[in-house]
Design a protein around this motif. Sequence first.
Motif, PDB file in Angstrom:
ATOM      1  N   VAL A 184      71.731 -30.594  19.648  1.00 34.52           N
ATOM      2  CA  VAL A 184      71.998 -29.154  19.617  1.00 34.52           C
ATOM      3  C   VAL A 184      70.886 -28.431  18.861  1.00 34.52           C
ATOM      4  N   ALA A 185      70.504 -28.962  17.696  1.00 33.00           N
ATOM      5  CA  ALA A 185      69.453 -28.324  16.886  1.00 33.00           C
ATOM      6  C   ALA A 185      68.132 -28.258  17.658  1.00 33.00           C
ATOM      7  N   LEU A 186      67.755 -29.363  18.270  1.00 29.66           N
ATOM      8  CA  LEU A 186      66.486 -29.389  19.012  1.00 29.66           C
ATOM      9  C   LEU A 186      66.562 -28.541  20.278  1.00 29.66           C
ATOM     10  N   GLY A 187      67.725 -28.503  20.903  1.00 28.34           N
ATOM     11  CA  GLY A 187      67.902 -27.643  22.069  1.00 28.34           C
ATOM     12  C   GLY A 187      67.770 -26.173  21.717  1.00 28.34           C
ATOM     13  N   CYS A 208      67.185 -25.113   7.247  1.00 28.13           N
ATOM     14  CA  CYS A 208      67.586 -25.771   8.502  1.00 28.13           C
ATOM     15  C   CYS A 208      66.947 -27.152   8.599  1.00 28.13           C
ATOM     16  N   ILE A 209      65.692 -27.244   8.189  1.00 29.13           N
ATOM     17  CA  ILE A 209      64.985 -28.525   8.242  1.00 29.13           C
ATOM     18  C   ILE A 209      65.628 -29.510   7.268  1.00 29.13           C
ATOM     19  N   PHE A 210      66.009 -29.054   6.085  1.00 29.50           N
ATOM     20  CA  PHE A 210      66.675 -29.941   5.130  1.00 29.50           C
ATOM     21  C   PHE A 210      68.029 -30.405   5.673  1.00 29.50           C
ATOM     22  N   GLN A 211      68.730 -29.548   6.419  1.00 27.04           N
ATOM     23  CA  GLN A 211      69.990 -29.956   7.033  1.00 27.04           C
ATOM     24  C   GLN A 211      69.730 -31.032   8.079  1.00 27.04           C
ATOM     25  N   ILE A 260      80.273 -16.999  14.101  1.00 22.91           N
ATOM     26  CA  ILE A 260      79.838 -17.946  13.072  1.00 22.91           C
ATOM     27  C   ILE A 260      78.343 -18.205  13.257  1.00 22.91           C
ATOM     28  N   SER A 261      77.590 -18.135  12.139  1.00 20.12           N
ATOM     29  CA  SER A 261      76.145 -18.381  12.205  1.00 20.12           C
ATOM     30  C   SER A 261      75.868 -19.883  12.311  1.00 20.12           C
ATOM     31  N   LEU A 262      74.609 -20.216  12.596  1.00 18.56           N
ATOM     32  CA  LEU A 262      74.240 -21.630  12.741  1.00 18.56           C
ATOM     33  C   LEU A 262      74.537 -22.469  11.498  1.00 18.56           C
TER      34      LEU A 262
END
Length: 183
Positions: A28-31, A44-47, A144-146
């Motif tokens: 999902v993140a990469l999409g 976001c990268i740390f997540q 809801i945000s990412l």
Amino acid sequence: MSGTRLQRLSVRQWSLAGLAFCALMMAVALGLEHIGGLEPCPLCIFQRVAVLAAAAVFAVAAIHNPHGRIGAALYGGLSLAAVLGGIGVAWRHLWLQSLPPDQVPSCGPGLDYMMDILPMRDVVAMVLSGSGECAEIDFLLLGISLPGWTLIGFVVLSLAPLGILLGAFRQCRSSLNGSHRPA
């Protein structure tokens, strides 16, 4: 699935479920990044790092599939630590997004630049302090945000290490009960 069947899942089964969910979260993140055009901020990268860390522990646990309680507790604890780290970063990200615009920290240098010139400890401290870039809300789904969806994902993902730890606890308890039985 009934509670009894969940209790009987092996470390491998819990780990494969956790690994599959990590793969879904990364897909999902990469999409969203490569298809949706959303650039990840430093938080976001740390997540993503937390998801990958949990995935690595789940992969090793699935391959090893320890039958003893110590191995299960070790893998459960390590994967839970990665998931809790992700929960903490996602929570911090949501907090930054909730700040009024005048209280949002100013945007700092990019993550790549910081990684090139600063020690890792300073990079982590700067990223976790947040920046204006991390406070922007670029995407909402059902209001809801990412980072909110990521937090929900981490909470769901925590079920796998908790299942592993519960299995280890039950093994410990049953071996203690078994050792106190008369011969």
